[in-house]
Design a protein around this motif. Structure first.
Motif, PDB file in Angstrom:
ATOM      1  N   ALA A  19      -8.769   1.896  12.736  1.00 12.68           N
ATOM      2  CA  ALA A  19      -9.039   0.525  13.162  1.00 12.68           C
ATOM      3  C   ALA A  19      -8.124  -0.628  12.227  1.00 12.68           C
ATOM      4  CB  ALA A  19     -10.510   0.039  12.961  1.00 12.68           C
ATOM      5  N   ALA A  20      -7.986  -0.265  10.970  1.00 12.17           N
ATOM      6  CA  ALA A  20      -7.498  -1.254  10.180  1.00 12.17           C
ATOM      7  C   ALA A  20      -6.959  -0.533   8.869  1.00 12.17           C
ATOM      8  CB  ALA A  20      -8.032  -2.417   9.823  1.00 12.17           C
ATOM      9  N   VAL A  21      -6.071  -1.070   8.163  1.00  8.33           N
ATOM     10  CA  VAL A  21      -5.684  -0.609   6.655  1.00  8.33           C
ATOM     11  C   VAL A  21      -5.888  -1.999   5.804  1.00  8.33           C
ATOM     12  CG1 VAL A  21      -3.874   0.082   4.992  1.00  8.33           C
ATOM     13  CG2 VAL A  21      -4.109   0.972   7.273  1.00  8.33           C
ATOM     14  N   GLY A  22      -6.732  -1.625   4.528  1.00 12.31           N
ATOM     15  CA  GLY A  22      -6.915  -2.593   3.678  1.00 12.31           C
ATOM     16  C   GLY A  22      -6.382  -2.226   2.474  1.00 12.31           C
ATOM     17  N   ILE A  23      -5.889  -2.932   1.517  1.00 15.87           N
ATOM     18  CA  ILE A  23      -5.079  -2.853   0.348  1.00 15.87           C
ATOM     19  C   ILE A  23      -5.961  -3.264  -0.867  1.00 15.87           C
ATOM     20  CG2 ILE A  23      -2.882  -3.108  -1.259  1.00 15.87           C
ATOM     21  CD1 ILE A  23      -1.485  -3.301   1.557  1.00 15.87           C
ATOM     22  N   ALA A  24      -6.087  -2.644  -2.020  1.00 12.32           N
ATOM     23  CA  ALA A  24      -6.425  -3.060  -3.384  1.00 12.32           C
ATOM     24  C   ALA A  24      -5.415  -2.737  -4.341  1.00 12.32           C
ATOM     25  CB  ALA A  24      -7.914  -2.360  -3.615  1.00 12.32           C
ATOM     26  N   ASN A  25      -5.125  -3.310  -5.033  1.00 17.28           N
ATOM     27  CA  ASN A  25      -4.186  -3.261  -6.161  1.00 17.28           C
ATOM     28  C   ASN A  25      -4.309  -3.716  -7.612  1.00 17.28           C
ATOM     29  OD1 ASN A  25      -3.679  -5.972  -4.552  1.00 17.28           O
ATOM     30  ND2 ASN A  25      -2.392  -5.999  -6.341  1.00 17.28           N
ATOM     31  N   GLN A  26      -3.561  -2.778  -8.235  1.00 18.11           N
ATOM     32  CA  GLN A  26      -3.609  -3.450  -9.860  1.00 18.11           C
ATOM     33  C   GLN A  26      -3.084  -4.702  -9.936  1.00 18.11           C
ATOM     34  OE1 GLN A  26      -0.484  -1.741 -12.423  1.00 18.11           O
ATOM     35  NE2 GLN A  26       0.311  -0.633 -10.913  1.00 18.11           N
ATOM     36  N   ARG A  27      -3.850  -5.681 -10.413  1.00 11.93           N
ATOM     37  CA  ARG A  27      -3.546  -7.175 -10.526  1.00 11.93           C
ATOM     38  C   ARG A  27      -2.438  -7.415 -11.645  1.00 11.93           C
ATOM     39  NH1 ARG A  27      -9.108  -9.810 -11.333  1.00 11.93           N
ATOM     40  NH2 ARG A  27      -9.170  -8.408 -13.106  1.00 11.93           N
ATOM     41  N   GLU A  28      -1.719  -8.231 -11.314  1.00 10.17           N
ATOM     42  CA  GLU A  28      -0.966  -9.185 -12.481  1.00 10.17           C
ATOM     43  C   GLU A  28       0.434  -8.258 -12.839  1.00 10.17           C
ATOM     44  OE1 GLU A  28      -4.859 -10.075 -13.289  1.00 10.17           O
ATOM     45  OE2 GLU A  28      -4.199  -8.130 -13.619  1.00 10.17           O
ATOM     46  N   THR A  29       0.534  -6.960 -12.337  1.00 10.37           N
ATOM     47  CA  THR A  29       1.560  -6.072 -12.405  1.00 10.37           C
ATOM     48  C   THR A  29       2.794  -6.742 -11.404  1.00 10.37           C
ATOM     49  OG1 THR A  29       0.415  -4.161 -12.920  1.00 10.37           O
ATOM     50  CG2 THR A  29       2.491  -3.915 -11.847  1.00 10.37           C
ATOM     51  N   THR A  30       3.965  -6.896 -11.912  1.00  6.29           N
ATOM     52  CA  THR A  30       5.007  -7.707 -11.438  1.00  6.29           C
ATOM     53  C   THR A  30       6.395  -7.065 -11.175  1.00  6.29           C
ATOM     54  OG1 THR A  30       4.027  -9.641 -12.786  1.00  6.29           O
ATOM     55  CG2 THR A  30       6.077 -10.058 -11.813  1.00  6.29           C
ATOM     56  N   VAL A  31       6.778  -7.312  -9.971  1.00  6.72           N
ATOM     57  CA  VAL A  31       8.132  -6.667  -9.600  1.00  6.72           C
ATOM     58  C   VAL A  31       8.865  -7.544  -8.842  1.00  6.72           C
ATOM     59  CG1 VAL A  31       6.982  -5.766  -7.405  1.00  6.72           C
ATOM     60  CG2 VAL A  31       9.004  -4.736  -8.390  1.00  6.72           C
ATOM     61  N   ILE A  32      10.283  -7.423  -9.063  1.00  2.34           N
ATOM     62  CA  ILE A  32      11.073  -8.323  -8.566  1.00  2.34           C
ATOM     63  C   ILE A  32      12.153  -7.171  -7.563  1.00  2.34           C
ATOM     64  CG2 ILE A  32      13.125  -9.898  -8.426  1.00  2.34           C
ATOM     65  CD1 ILE A  32      11.769 -11.099 -11.258  1.00  2.34           C
ATOM     66  N   TRP A  33      12.457  -7.713  -6.188  1.00  7.64           N
ATOM     67  CA  TRP A  33      13.457  -6.781  -5.715  1.00  7.64           C
ATOM     68  C   TRP A  33      14.443  -7.518  -4.842  1.00  7.64           C
ATOM     69  CZ3 TRP A  33       8.470  -7.519  -4.601  1.00  7.64           C
ATOM     70  CH2 TRP A  33       8.005  -8.122  -3.067  1.00  7.64           C
ATOM     71  N   ASP A  34      15.492  -6.899  -4.358  1.00  6.36           N
ATOM     72  CA  ASP A  34      16.714  -7.337  -3.643  1.00  6.36           C
ATOM     73  C   ASP A  34      16.198  -7.559  -2.250  1.00  6.36           C
ATOM     74  OD1 ASP A  34      19.119  -7.026  -1.918  1.00  6.36           O
ATOM     75  OD2 ASP A  34      19.944  -7.455  -3.870  1.00  6.36           O
ATOM     76  N   ARG A  35      16.137  -8.795  -1.729  1.00  6.84           N
ATOM     77  CA  ARG A  35      15.642  -8.897  -0.334  1.00  6.84           C
ATOM     78  C   ARG A  35      16.383  -7.975   0.701  1.00  6.84           C
ATOM     79  NH1 ARG A  35      13.603 -13.167   2.990  1.00  6.84           N
ATOM     80  NH2 ARG A  35      13.670 -14.664   1.202  1.00  6.84           N
ATOM     81  N   ARG A  36      17.751  -7.964   0.532  1.00 11.32           N
ATOM     82  CA  ARG A  36      18.897  -7.047   1.505  1.00 11.32           C
ATOM     83  C   ARG A  36      18.397  -5.637   1.306  1.00 11.32           C
ATOM     84  NH1 ARG A  36      23.329  -4.863   1.424  1.00 11.32           N
ATOM     85  NH2 ARG A  36      23.942  -5.269  -0.852  1.00 11.32           N
ATOM     86  N   THR A  37      18.628  -5.126   0.191  1.00 15.67           N
ATOM     87  CA  THR A  37      18.857  -3.510  -0.002  1.00 15.67           C
ATOM     88  C   THR A  37      17.042  -3.068  -0.259  1.00 15.67           C
ATOM     89  OG1 THR A  37      18.628  -3.637  -2.562  1.00 15.67           O
ATOM     90  CG2 THR A  37      20.652  -3.643  -1.260  1.00 15.67           C
ATOM     91  N   GLY A  38      16.286  -3.785  -0.585  1.00 22.90           N
ATOM     92  CA  GLY A  38      14.773  -3.306  -1.052  1.00 22.90           C
ATOM     93  C   GLY A  38      14.643  -2.665  -2.202  1.00 22.90           C
ATOM     94  N   VAL A  39      15.581  -2.739  -3.083  1.00 23.13           N
ATOM     95  CA  VAL A  39      15.627  -1.903  -4.246  1.00 23.13           C
ATOM     96  C   VAL A  39      15.127  -2.699  -5.463  1.00 23.13           C
ATOM     97  CG1 VAL A  39      16.921  -0.807  -5.748  1.00 23.13           C
ATOM     98  CG2 VAL A  39      17.499  -0.492  -3.577  1.00 23.13           C
ATOM     99  N   PRO A  40      14.388  -2.635  -6.326  1.00 24.05           N
ATOM    100  CA  PRO A  40      13.723  -3.356  -7.222  1.00 24.05           C
ATOM    101  C   PRO A  40      14.750  -3.688  -8.369  1.00 24.05           C
ATOM    102  CG  PRO A  40      12.088  -1.768  -6.916  1.00 24.05           C
ATOM    103  CD  PRO A  40      13.322  -1.405  -5.980  1.00 24.05           C
TER     104      PRO A  40
END
Length: 498
Positions: free
Chosen positions: A75-96
């Motif tokens: 019916a649906a997917v929900g996400i829980a995640n480790q907080r405050e952990t930070t990532v930056i990635w390239d919008r075009r390639t999708g690679v961090p």
């Protein structure tokens, strides 16, 4: 009629799990995959965000296969995640652009120290509801931008994107179309105005973060797009930080209800309802959750950095036990701690002190001390840290905690649970459903799509599985607490600013 289910993606500090839940909130199937921990320098902790995404891709079909269901039954997917952990990635390639920097990482200590001396530091804390500390995402983003040539300019042009782990997963799940976060994760960045629930221009200016890098902020429970990868065709109904998800999974929907999750670290959250309660006792004012179309619900939080990971240290670094459950058996070989106390300030102290310069100590060592006493001191460290947070919460909220709902892997340790009940002098209750982080994400996602009709329907799924009543002599409790507090003072001012 074909049975339908809800799937939770629980992206944690050491592993990622996908879990299928049924309408009664019972676990149907589980698939889990650990990811590598990187420690390039003392105090630095990193993850490979691509590895985590690949794990989700592998886990999705595996958990459905183990449940014996198809995508049409989700019916649906929900996400829980480790907080405050930070990532930056390239919008075009999708690679961090580099590894994700983890919530436990303390590399921003010198930066935070310098920011505290700048005009506007107190304003940012007032806006965000958070103290300026290494724990939060804003200083991490600033550090990455400062240490990666040309990255800030790329961020200003929108060529790179940033986010916490739910943002990264949603972006990949939706085929790189949805760059979004929810209010609970956004409230852990120091960049969100915790009242307006939008990015604060003053906070962004203070940290030097380009707004073009940031995701759109949405309610926790509503809609985050439809997956085209992992669970193609399934709606992503919810996203919450893991501790807020646990609060939701414990059905703490009424102001005054509290839970503590005992995992790698431990996190105690108290529902304060629609009122944002400011803390002058070292607690965090944070967003608990928001249902689309309704006001946000807030919480006071006490964050403890090192609890379960202290047991792991005892096992892996000292090699005094071979498995985590053995610590209870070893601790039961002695009647008390023999006068020994362990304060695990491995990455500073979180609530209620917020002392990033603190480092861990073992005090009271004599030739009498055995590994049994050390094992007991390890468990007591979690109990006394909980007590400090509860004392601060009682003072701040004007409420007196009467019962504490507990969850997480450490609740399997009956001796530890009894210790906590003893030092708090209140009953502890553990629910039948132990996977409360994942369950909270599932509940929120199911609520978003009408799988569950309302909060009362979720409350009816909560059942008690264990209870511990306090049994410690008050005089012993007071004496031991005083000793603990003296031990904590020994950790202060260990690391001097460069």
């Amino acid at each position: 009629m074909t049975d339908r289910y809800v799937v939770a993606i629980d992206q944690g500090t050491t592993s990622t799990r996908c879990i299928v839940f049924d309408r009664r909130g019972q676990l149907v199937s589980l698939a889990q995959q650990e990811h590598k921990q990187y420690f390039p320098r003392p105090g630095w902790v990193e993850h490979d965000a691509m590895e985590i995404w690949r794990n989700v891709e592998r886990l999705a079909p595996r958990v459905l296969s183990r449940a014996g269901i198809g995508l049409d039954q989700v019916a649906a997917v929900g996400i829980a995640n480790q907080r405050e952990t930070t990532v930056i990635w390239d919008r075009r390639t999708g690679v961090p652009v580099g590894r994700a920097i983890i919530w436990q990482d303390t590399r921003t200590d010198a930066l935070v120290h310098s920011l505290l001396a700048q005009p506007g530091a107190s304003d940012v804390s007032e806006i965000s509801g958070l103290p300026l500390a290494t724990y939060f995402s804003g200083p991490r983003l600033r550090w990455i931008l400062d240490h990666t040539p040309g990255l800030r300019e790329r961020g200003e042009r929108g060529e790179v994107l940033c986010g916490t782990m739910e943002t990264w997963l949603i972006w990949n799940l939706t085929g790189r179309t949805q760059h979004v976060t929810d209010v609970t994760n956004a409230s852990r960045t120091m960049l969100l105005d915790v009242r307006s629930l939008d990015w604060s221009p003053r906070a962004l200016d203070f940290f030097g973060i380009p707004r073009a890098m940031l995701p759109a902020v949405r309610p926790s429970i509503g809609g985050f797009g439809t997956a085209s990868e992992g669970f193609p065709g399934v709606r992503i109904g919810a996203a919450l930080g893991d501790q807020q998800a646990a609060l939701f999974g414990q059905t703490c929907f009424t102001p005054g209800e509290a839970k503590c999750t005992y995992g790698t670290g431990s996190f105690l959250l108290l529902n304060t309802g629609p009122d944002l309660v400011r803390s002058d006792n070292g607690l965090l004012s944070t967003v608990a959750y928001q249902i689309a179309g309704a006001p946000a619900v807030y919480a006071l939080e006490g964050s403890i950095a090192i609890t379960g990971s202290l047991v792991q240290w005892f096992r892996d670094q000292l090699e005094l036990i071979s498995s985590a459950p053995e610590i209870e058996t070893l601790a039961r070989t002695v009647a008390d701690n023999g006068g020994c106390y362990i304060v695990p300030a491995f990455s500073g102290l979180y609530a209620p002190y917020w002392r990033s310069e603190a480092r861990g100590v073992i005090v009271g060592l004599t030739s009498y001390i055995t590994k049994g006493h050390l094992a007991r001191a390890v468990l007591e460290a979690t109990a006394w840290q909980t007590r400090e947070v509860v004392d601060a919460m009682n003072a701040n909220s004007g409420l007196t905690l009467t019962t504490l709902k507990v969850d997480g892997g450490m609740t399997a340790d009956n001796l530890l649970m009894q210790m906590i009940a003893d030092v708090l002098d209140v009953p502890l209750v553990r629910p039948l459903a132990v996977e409360t982080v994942s369950l909270g994400a599932a509940y929120a996602a199911g609520l978003a799509v009408g799988y569950w009709p309302d909060l009362d329907g979720l409350r009816s799924n909560w059942h008690i599985a264990g209870q511990w009543m306090p049994a410690m002599d008050p005089g012993v409790r007071d004496l031991e607490y005083a000793n603990w507090r003296r031990a904590v003072e020994r950790t202060f001012d260990w690391i001097q600013p460069a």
